[in-house]
Write a protein that holds these residues in place. Structure first.
Motif, mmCIF file in Angstrom:
data_model
loop_
_atom_site.group_PDB
_atom_site.id
_atom_site.type_symbol
_atom_site.label_atom_id
_atom_site.label_comp_id
_atom_site.label_asym_id
_atom_site.label_seq_id
_atom_site.Cartn_x
_atom_site.Cartn_y
_atom_site.Cartn_z
ATOM 1 N N GLU A 146 -2.989 -7.506 24.660
ATOM 2 C CA GLU A 146 -2.961 -7.367 26.077
ATOM 3 C C GLU A 146 -4.228 -8.421 26.940
ATOM 4 O OE1 GLU A 146 -2.436 -5.263 24.519
ATOM 5 O OE2 GLU A 146 -0.597 -4.047 25.442
ATOM 6 N N VAL A 147 -4.844 -8.052 26.625
ATOM 7 C CA VAL A 147 -5.909 -8.475 27.909
ATOM 8 C C VAL A 147 -6.762 -9.651 26.534
ATOM 9 C CG1 VAL A 147 -8.769 -7.311 28.036
ATOM 10 C CG2 VAL A 147 -7.350 -6.207 28.352
ATOM 11 N N ILE A 148 -7.109 -10.444 25.116
ATOM 12 C CA ILE A 148 -7.174 -11.696 24.344
ATOM 13 C C ILE A 148 -6.997 -10.991 23.399
ATOM 14 C CG2 ILE A 148 -9.772 -10.383 24.592
ATOM 15 C CD1 ILE A 148 -10.244 -13.966 25.179
ATOM 16 N N GLY A 149 -7.226 -9.386 22.314
ATOM 17 C CA GLY A 149 -7.491 -8.952 21.184
ATOM 18 C C GLY A 149 -8.689 -8.782 20.299
ATOM 19 N N PRO A 150 -9.388 -8.576 19.669
ATOM 20 C CA PRO A 150 -10.577 -8.339 19.348
ATOM 21 C C PRO A 150 -11.405 -9.232 20.146
ATOM 22 C CG PRO A 150 -10.289 -9.711 17.824
ATOM 23 C CD PRO A 150 -9.128 -9.537 18.556
ATOM 24 N N GLY A 151 -13.056 -8.585 20.462
ATOM 25 C CA GLY A 151 -13.753 -9.684 21.405
ATOM 26 C C GLY A 151 -14.363 -9.416 22.917
ATOM 27 N N VAL A 152 -13.183 -7.583 23.360
ATOM 28 C CA VAL A 152 -13.634 -7.286 24.148
ATOM 29 C C VAL A 152 -14.905 -6.424 24.467
ATOM 30 C CG1 VAL A 152 -12.784 -5.369 25.615
ATOM 31 C CG2 VAL A 152 -11.334 -6.682 25.433
ATOM 32 N N ALA A 153 -14.836 -5.751 22.838
ATOM 33 C CA ALA A 153 -16.316 -4.711 23.050
ATOM 34 C C ALA A 153 -16.557 -4.560 21.686
ATOM 35 C CB ALA A 153 -16.173 -3.917 23.940
ATOM 36 N N GLY A 154 -17.953 -4.236 21.385
ATOM 37 C CA GLY A 154 -18.684 -4.108 19.917
ATOM 38 C C GLY A 154 -20.160 -3.974 20.309
ATOM 39 N N GLU A 155 -20.183 -3.114 19.566
ATOM 40 C CA GLU A 155 -21.278 -1.933 19.270
ATOM 41 C C GLU A 155 -22.179 -3.231 18.095
ATOM 42 O OE1 GLU A 155 -21.260 2.353 17.532
ATOM 43 O OE2 GLU A 155 -20.825 1.261 15.940
ATOM 44 N N CYS A 156 -23.708 -2.787 18.761
ATOM 45 C CA CYS A 156 -24.435 -4.198 18.746
ATOM 46 C C CYS A 156 -25.328 -2.849 16.937
ATOM 47 C CB CYS A 156 -26.370 -4.079 19.773
ATOM 48 S SG CYS A 156 -26.369 -2.663 19.937
ATOM 49 N N GLU A 157 -26.405 -3.642 17.158
ATOM 50 C CA GLU A 157 -27.237 -2.910 16.065
ATOM 51 C C GLU A 157 -27.541 -0.948 15.993
ATOM 52 O OE1 GLU A 157 -29.577 -5.538 12.371
ATOM 53 O OE2 GLU A 157 -29.018 -6.810 14.620
ATOM 54 N N CYS A 158 -27.459 -1.034 17.429
ATOM 55 C CA CYS A 158 -28.587 0.489 17.431
ATOM 56 C C CYS A 158 -27.096 1.465 17.910
ATOM 57 C CB CYS A 158 -28.741 0.683 18.778
ATOM 58 S SG CYS A 158 -29.587 -0.651 19.555
ATOM 59 N N ARG A 159 -25.855 1.124 17.428
ATOM 60 C CA ARG A 159 -25.059 1.628 17.226
ATOM 61 C C ARG A 159 -24.447 3.550 17.715
ATOM 62 N NH1 ARG A 159 -23.063 3.119 10.876
ATOM 63 N NH2 ARG A 159 -24.579 4.616 10.586
ATOM 64 N N CYS A 160 -24.658 2.553 19.416
ATOM 65 C CA CYS A 160 -24.508 3.512 19.641
ATOM 66 C C CYS A 160 -24.017 2.953 21.731
ATOM 67 C CB CYS A 160 -26.456 4.005 20.711
ATOM 68 S SG CYS A 160 -27.036 2.090 21.367
ATOM 69 N N GLY A 161 -23.148 3.034 21.155
ATOM 70 C CA GLY A 161 -21.544 2.698 21.969
ATOM 71 C C GLY A 161 -21.244 1.331 22.215
ATOM 72 N N GLN A 162 -20.106 0.649 22.132
ATOM 73 C CA GLN A 162 -19.697 -0.249 22.652
ATOM 74 C C GLN A 162 -20.361 -1.569 23.879
ATOM 75 O OE1 GLN A 162 -16.108 -1.958 20.132
ATOM 76 N NE2 GLN A 162 -15.471 0.455 19.643
ATOM 77 N N HIS A 163 -20.724 -3.134 23.490
ATOM 78 C CA HIS A 163 -21.071 -3.108 24.569
ATOM 79 C C HIS A 163 -19.852 -4.234 25.347
ATOM 80 C CE1 HIS A 163 -25.840 -2.993 24.905
ATOM 81 N NE2 HIS A 163 -25.156 -2.861 23.051
ATOM 82 N N VAL A 164 -19.486 -4.158 26.296
ATOM 83 C CA VAL A 164 -18.643 -4.459 26.915
ATOM 84 C C VAL A 164 -18.823 -6.083 27.221
ATOM 85 C CG1 VAL A 164 -16.102 -4.968 28.711
ATOM 86 C CG2 VAL A 164 -17.265 -2.573 27.581
ATOM 87 N N ASN A 165 -17.829 -7.438 27.376
ATOM 88 C CA ASN A 165 -18.042 -8.606 27.580
ATOM 89 C C ASN A 165 -17.905 -8.359 29.114
ATOM 90 O OD1 ASN A 165 -19.333 -10.086 25.676
ATOM 91 N ND2 ASN A 165 -17.580 -9.764 24.511
#
Ligand code: DLL
Length: 433
Positions: A239-258
């Motif tokens: 509904e929003v776009i598919g993957p790519g809304v948010a993802g984890e960085c190498e710190c693996r402490c939550g997913q960064h939202v675009n």
């Protein structure tokens, strides 16, 4: 740590807010002008295109729900004529009409940028061989990840889901370093690697990009125990776009939202009011740059936390915490609300339990029944019957102490529950509605 679009991803939060405001105004104007559904909703809410003066005005906008997508199936929410649409995707959905997403050329270009950001954040570079084991087709996962990986310059192996033996063969032959799949499928691939006696040294895997379904810390640990990878999570929805809304960085402490493309809100699902920073609520997204299918305040039903605390990686964007389930995943047994994700966390902390389970709900003599079927190790399964029964009682008691309602636990033979190459189906609800 590499950042794909440093200017946007590390933007000062005040500058980000003014960019969001400018883009929100344009989005609301476009929705009002081009989508009859939004025009009538906005008019009914008394918020015209001129009604957005600050980001606080977002709260005056009406929500959009999955039902709105279904009622306007297939193209009713599109803001451009069909001739401007160059791609459609859809999500299956278990009930009712599928949700359809549409993309213009500019949308596809923007989408691939967002994917380039999240794969870079996870640690993918042009030197990687990235095997995409998401389905290609109507699902957004395969094609979505594919374009962004190519943009980063990785060597893409567009395998798609399934044919696991060949999947592993290619990993060995092509020197695949990055696996992209659902966590359930990654686990299954790991199981086949083990069962076929594949030498882990013959695999060059180092990184996993998993998404499309929730993955508990325990499940992540199980995947990492089977495959030589560091697992990262990424999130999105059709509904929003598919993957790519948010993802984890190498710190693996939550997913960064675009956040320059999507405004995220975290709301109390009952009242629709914002919850405090770090508190669990329903994620709600507003798109800021989509042409074909802009969405205003889409209620995802995904329960999560949001934090704007600065991450060590240097990105300034808000981060999603651990997913707690979906409001529509939750089931009620004897008046108690139960999330499948809680069951998973309890189960996978018990030694001897394998990460394969299914929750079966039924009704007998007017009463709900609640059974958890779970695989155990070979050694345990082939042990004494008395020991098995005692183990079942212990697992049942551990679940009861957390859930406050007691399931019947049935230990099943290793390998007997259905495996998936896509998203796992954890709950089978046989209760008459
Ligand atoms: O699953 C898009 C996607 C593809 C995301 C590949 C990531 C990677 P849908 O099929 O529309 O789209 O399903 C969206 O899946 O509302 C969540 O409930 C769930 N979901 C997706 N990613 C995650 C995640 C794709 N990382 C629905 N953690 C969403 C938890 C997730 N749940």
């Amino acid at each position: 740590m590499a950042i794909w679009d440093r200017a946007k991803e590390t933007m000062d939060r005040e500058a980000l807010a003014s960019l969001q405001l400018e883009r929100l105004k344009a989005t609301v104007a476009r929705c009002h002008e081009a989508v009859p559904f939004y025009r009538s909703r906005l008019d009914a809410a008394g918020v015209g295109p001129q009604g957005i003066r600050s980001l606080d005005d977002l709260h005056r906008l009406p929500f959009t729900t999955k039902d709105d997508f279904r009622d306007n199936y297939p193209f009713g929410l599109f803001a451009v004529p069909q001739s401007a649409i160059v791609r459609v995707h859809s999500s299956s959905g278990t009930t009712g009409k599928p949700v359809v997403g549409g993309y213009t050329k500019a949308d596809l270009e923007m989408w691939s940028e967002l994917i380039a950001r999240i794969v870079t954040a996870a640690g993918v570079t042009r030197d990687d061989v990235a095997q995409v084991s998401f389905g290609y087709g109507m699902f957004t996962g395969g094609f979505g990840l594919h374009a962004g990986l190519e943009k980063v310059g990785a060597t893409v192996v567009p395998h798609s889901a399934g044919n696991t033996a060949r999947q592993i063969q290619f990993m060995q032959d092509f020197g695949t370093t990055v696996l992209i799949a659902t966590p359930s499928y990654a686990l299954y691939i790991g199981e086949v690697v083990r069962d076929q006696g594949v030498d882990l040294a013959s695999l060059k895997l180092r990184l996993g990009l998993f998404g499309a379904e929730a993955c508990s810390d325990e499940m992540r640990a199980q995947i990492e125990a089977r495959l030589p990878i560091r697992a990262t999570d990424n999130y999105g929805l059709t509904e929003v776009i598919g993957p790519g809304v948010a993802g984890e960085c190498e710190c693996r402490c939550g997913q960064h939202v675009n956040e320059d493309h999507f405004i995220v809100e975290c709301l109390d699902p009952a009242s629709g009011e914002p919850v405090g920073e770090g508190e669990i609520g329903e994620l709600v997204f507003t798109s800021l740059t989509k042409e074909a299918l802009p969405v205003l305040r889409y209620r995802t039903r995904d329960l999560c936390t949001v934090s704007t605390e600065r991450c060590e990686c240097g990105r300034t964007t808000a981060r999603l915490g651990k997913f707690r389930g979906r409001t529509d995943d939750m089931f009620i047994i004897s008046g108690v609300n139960v999330f499948p994700s809680t069951i998973e966390s309890v189960l996978l902390q018990i030694e001897g339990i394998q990460p394969h389970y299914v929750i079966v709900l039924g009704r007998e003599h007017g009463q709900d029944t609640f059974e958890v079927q779970v695989e155990v190790t070979e050694a345990l399964f082939n042990g004494w019957m008395d020991d098995l029964r005692a183990f079942e009682r212990r697992v049942s008691e551990q679940l009861r102490s957390v859930l406050l309602v007691r399931p019947k636990v049935r230990l099943v033979e290793p390998g007997s529950l259905e495996r998936t190459t896509g998203k796992a189906r954890r709950v089978v609800d046989k209760r008459p509605s």
